[in-house]
Scaffold this motif. Structure first.
Motif, PDB file in Angstrom:
ATOM      1  N   CYS A   1     -11.417 -31.323  78.609  1.00  0.00           N
ATOM      2  CA  CYS A   1     -11.241 -30.685  79.915  1.00  0.00           C
ATOM      3  C   CYS A   1     -12.630 -30.404  80.493  1.00  0.00           C
ATOM      4  O   CYS A   1     -13.648 -30.600  79.823  1.00  0.00           O
ATOM      5  CB  CYS A   1     -10.488 -29.374  79.733  1.00  0.00           C
ATOM      6  SG  CYS A   1     -11.402 -28.225  78.673  1.00  0.00           S
TER       7      CYS A   1
ATOM      8  N   GLY B   1     -14.071 -27.551  81.095  1.00  0.00           N
ATOM      9  CA  GLY B   1     -14.789 -26.478  80.405  1.00  0.00           C
ATOM     10  C   GLY B   1     -15.427 -26.951  79.113  1.00  0.00           C
ATOM     11  O   GLY B   1     -16.535 -26.521  78.749  1.00  0.00           O
ATOM     12  N   VAL B   2     -14.749 -27.838  78.410  1.00  0.00           N
ATOM     13  CA  VAL B   2     -15.291 -28.380  77.160  1.00  0.00           C
ATOM     14  C   VAL B   2     -16.433 -29.343  77.458  1.00  0.00           C
ATOM     15  O   VAL B   2     -17.500 -29.292  76.821  1.00  0.00           O
ATOM     16  CB  VAL B   2     -14.157 -29.075  76.354  1.00  0.00           C
ATOM     17  CG1 VAL B   2     -14.727 -29.973  75.258  1.00  0.00           C
ATOM     18  CG2 VAL B   2     -13.225 -28.028  75.766  1.00  0.00           C
TER      19      VAL B   2
ATOM     20  N   CYS C   1     -16.377 -20.925  79.465  1.00  0.00           N
ATOM     21  CA  CYS C   1     -15.684 -21.662  80.532  1.00  0.00           C
ATOM     22  C   CYS C   1     -15.475 -20.728  81.728  1.00  0.00           C
ATOM     23  O   CYS C   1     -15.030 -19.584  81.563  1.00  0.00           O
ATOM     24  CB  CYS C   1     -14.340 -22.174  80.030  1.00  0.00           C
ATOM     25  SG  CYS C   1     -13.395 -22.984  81.348  1.00  0.00           S
TER      26      CYS C   1
ATOM     27  N   LEU D   1     -13.174 -20.517  83.676  1.00  0.00           N
ATOM     28  CA  LEU D   1     -11.789 -20.034  83.774  1.00  0.00           C
ATOM     29  C   LEU D   1     -11.529 -18.885  82.797  1.00  0.00           C
ATOM     30  O   LEU D   1     -10.637 -18.062  83.015  1.00  0.00           O
ATOM     31  CB  LEU D   1     -10.806 -21.190  83.532  1.00  0.00           C
ATOM     32  CG  LEU D   1     -10.954 -22.333  84.541  1.00  0.00           C
ATOM     33  CD1 LEU D   1      -9.914 -23.413  84.291  1.00  0.00           C
ATOM     34  CD2 LEU D   1     -10.847 -21.809  85.970  1.00  0.00           C
TER      35      LEU D   1
ATOM     36  N   THR E   1      -6.041 -18.405  78.035  1.00  0.00           N
ATOM     37  CA  THR E   1      -5.971 -19.589  78.899  1.00  0.00           C
ATOM     38  C   THR E   1      -5.220 -20.758  78.271  1.00  0.00           C
ATOM     39  O   THR E   1      -4.868 -21.706  78.970  1.00  0.00           O
ATOM     40  CB  THR E   1      -7.397 -20.082  79.232  1.00  0.00           C
ATOM     41  OG1 THR E   1      -8.081 -20.319  78.003  1.00  0.00           O
ATOM     42  CG2 THR E   1      -8.142 -19.076  80.086  1.00  0.00           C
ATOM     43  N   THR E   2      -4.983 -20.691  76.965  1.00  0.00           N
ATOM     44  CA  THR E   2      -4.484 -21.890  76.259  1.00  0.00           C
ATOM     45  C   THR E   2      -3.107 -21.685  75.643  1.00  0.00           C
ATOM     46  O   THR E   2      -2.774 -22.295  74.636  1.00  0.00           O
ATOM     47  CB  THR E   2      -5.492 -22.295  75.156  1.00  0.00           C
ATOM     48  OG1 THR E   2      -5.779 -21.131  74.369  1.00  0.00           O
ATOM     49  CG2 THR E   2      -6.767 -22.851  75.746  1.00  0.00           C
TER      50      THR E   2
ATOM     51  N   TYR F   1      -5.565 -25.018  84.072  1.00  0.00           N
ATOM     52  CA  TYR F   1      -5.007 -26.303  84.532  1.00  0.00           C
ATOM     53  C   TYR F   1      -4.930 -27.305  83.386  1.00  0.00           C
ATOM     54  O   TYR F   1      -3.978 -28.087  83.288  1.00  0.00           O
ATOM     55  CB  TYR F   1      -5.883 -26.862  85.678  1.00  0.00           C
ATOM     56  CG  TYR F   1      -7.134 -27.527  85.164  1.00  0.00           C
ATOM     57  CD1 TYR F   1      -8.237 -26.783  84.778  1.00  0.00           C
ATOM     58  CD2 TYR F   1      -7.181 -28.905  84.969  1.00  0.00           C
ATOM     59  CE1 TYR F   1      -9.360 -27.374  84.250  1.00  0.00           C
ATOM     60  CE2 TYR F   1      -8.299 -29.515  84.437  1.00  0.00           C
ATOM     61  CZ  TYR F   1      -9.392 -28.742  84.078  1.00  0.00           C
ATOM     62  OH  TYR F   1     -10.497 -29.342  83.528  1.00  0.00           O
ATOM     63  N   ALA F   2      -5.959 -27.305  82.516  1.00  0.00           N
ATOM     64  CA  ALA F   2      -6.015 -28.328  81.455  1.00  0.00           C
ATOM     65  C   ALA F   2      -4.899 -28.118  80.436  1.00  0.00           C
ATOM     66  O   ALA F   2      -4.252 -29.071  79.985  1.00  0.00           O
ATOM     67  CB  ALA F   2      -7.381 -28.284  80.773  1.00  0.00           C
TER      68      ALA F   2
ATOM     69  N   ALA G   1      -7.598 -30.254  74.436  1.00  0.00           N
ATOM     70  CA  ALA G   1      -8.701 -30.265  75.405  1.00  0.00           C
ATOM     71  C   ALA G   1     -10.078 -30.284  74.752  1.00  0.00           C
ATOM     72  O   ALA G   1     -11.072 -30.554  75.418  1.00  0.00           O
ATOM     73  CB  ALA G   1      -8.578 -29.052  76.326  1.00  0.00           C
TER      74      ALA G   1
HETATM   75  S1  SF4 Z   1      -8.948 -25.383  77.923  1.00  0.00           S
HETATM   76 FE1  SF4 Z   1      -9.046 -24.465  79.975  1.00  0.00          FE
HETATM   77  S2  SF4 Z   1     -10.027 -22.463  79.684  1.00  0.00           S
HETATM   78 FE2  SF4 Z   1     -10.405 -23.676  77.828  1.00  0.00          FE
HETATM   79  S3  SF4 Z   1     -12.391 -24.666  78.203  1.00  0.00           S
HETATM   80 FE3  SF4 Z   1     -10.814 -26.092  78.933  1.00  0.00          FE
HETATM   81  S4  SF4 Z   1     -10.586 -25.638  81.127  1.00  0.00           S
HETATM   82 FE4  SF4 Z   1     -11.641 -23.912  80.183  1.00  0.00          FE
END
Ligand code: SF4
Length: 423
Positions: A127, A129-130, A211, A213, A279-280, A310-311, A380
């Motif tokens: 995703c 963020g990663v 991240c 988010l 978030t997950t 979203y991811a 992700a």
């Molecule tokens: S899974 Fe969502 S909150 Fe976690 S790093 Fe990825 S985008 Fe960010």
């Protein structure tokens, strides 16, 4: 699958009990029939799980040999739609446990040979963020050289962590392991204010890969707490993201993990209560917990926008698009990856058995026996090349038709933090 046993004649091959050697090639045999990398990966993984120390090398078979020679077990096989293969594993002389295990794994592998369809879930794997968190560590390594300290795993994937370790990253559990004044990167999962204070006390040069988010959820926690609310955080105990977010307002926040926790919840003022989530999480399970909270506390305030990112949402949606039509679902991801675990649970809840695999070597041949249709996705934090490797491995076991099912396209990108230059 036809199997045979030969002595191995290989000058320097000395095997102890529980040592096995998987043949990358066999001298004197047609090189075109050497085992596919896919078959070797599965053999390797299965023998490793059974407690053997697995080596690889080119072996030389001999029809005659002395009793003290290692033994080469050969299996000749012809997967449908794929090239013929010879699998070879050498075991120590007299190692009956290894002999029996190799024969059993050959049988399981033989039963896994078949044509199959692979349903690729999309979106899957990294995703935004990663991607950002990994790029931050890579950039800091390039700009400042090693070692670069990283608090906790930068993302929850063992392959990502090992790769960055090879390049000079040093992962620590506690800031006290970081030399005073050194550079430290905070992981994508975020940290509590207490950790930030500790970093300041040690004069650390902090680069924050949290991240955005997750940062958004931290800000909501502070906002609700300042309003005087009890903030119910729906998440998993012990997860780094949970610890970091709860740390924003420890006196105002309470963790719930289930509907049962909601039933047991006591708050000082039922008119001042709000909720946030990790978030997950699983979207469907979380909706049930939120509904239970709203029923018990009608004044419950929600975050301004959905906390489940979203991811996570997209990967669960994509999983749904493949799981119902699959005999087996493979989820590439590490055991501590929350969003990967949720994908496994979601598939199991929908009635399709799912396995979490760090990479292709974790695939159990026995799981593939009746799997004519394999659903494939990745959490992700799992690198996309690991998914490609799984496809290659499956294609080595018989002709594979790969179909991608895309539920949405992702075009999310997060800017790097100040002080880290973009490539
Ligand atoms: S899974 Fe969502 S909150 Fe976690 S790093 Fe990825 S985008 Fe960010």
């Amino acid at each position: 699958m036809r199997t045979e046993t030969l002595a191995v004649r290989s000058g320097d091959l000395a095997l102890a009990p529980d040592d096995v050697v998987i043949a990358e090639g066999i001298e004197g045999e047609d090189p075109c029939t050497f085992p596919s990398p896919g078959s070797r990966r599965l053999l390797h993984g299965e023998l490793r799980r059974r407690g053997f120390t697995v080596h690889s090398g080119t072996l030389r078979a001999a029809t005659t040999g002395s009793p003290g020679d290692p033994v080469l077990h050969l299996a000749r096989c012809a997967p449908p739609g794929a090239r013929k293969q010879i699998l070879g594993v050498a075991t120590a002389p007299g190692d009956e446990r290894a002999r029996a295990a190799v024969r059993e794994v050959f049988r399981e592998l033989g039963a896994a040979f078949r044509t199959r369809t692979v349903l690729l879930a999309s979106p899957r794997s990294f995703c935004a963020g990663v991607d950002r968190a990994i790029e931050i560590v890579e950039r800091v390594l390039t700009d400042r050289g090693s070692p670069v300290y990283v608090r906790k795993q930068i993302v929850h994937n063992i392959h990502v962590v090992r790769n960055l370790e090879r390049r000079g990253a040093v992962f620590v559990d506690d800031l006290d392991e970081v030399p005073v004044g050194a550079t430290v990167v905070f992981s994508a999962h975020g940290v509590s204010p207490a950790v930030r204070r500790r970093a300041a006390e040690r004069d650390l040069d902090v680069i924050d890969a949290t991240c955005p988010l997750v940062t958004k959820v931290h800000a909501e926690a502070r906002r609700f707490a300042q309003h005087g609310d009890t903030v119910v955080f729906i998440g998993h105990a012990g997860h780094e993201e949970t610890e970091g977010t709860l740390g924003e307002a420890p006196d105002h926040m309470v963790l719930v993990e289930s509907v049962a926790d909601v039933a047991a919840l006591r708050v000082p003022d039922p008119e001042r209560i709000s909720y946030l989530t990790q978030t997950t999480l699983a979207v469907d399970e979380t909706a049930g917990i939120v509904a239970a909270l709203a029923e018990r506390f009608p004044a419950l305030r929600a975050p301004r926008s959905e906390d489940i990112c979203y991811a996570t949402t997209n990967r669960q949606e994509a999983l749904r698009a493949v799981a119902d039509d699959a005999d087996l679902v493979l989820v590439v991801g590490s055991v501590n990856s929350s969003n990967s675990q949720r994908l496994v649970e979601l598939s199991n809840r929908r009635g399709t058995a799912a396995r979490l695999i760090d990479d292709a070597s974790d695939i159990r041949p026995a799981d593939l026996r009746d799997a004519a249709v394999v659903g494939l996705t990745a959490g992700a934090s799992a690198p996309p090349e690991l998914v490609e490797e799984v496809v290659d491995v499956l294609a080595g076991l018989g002709a594979a038709t790969v179909k991608e099912r895309e539920v949405t396209q992702e075009n999310v990108h997060f800017a790097l933090p100040r002080g880290v230059c973009a490539r």
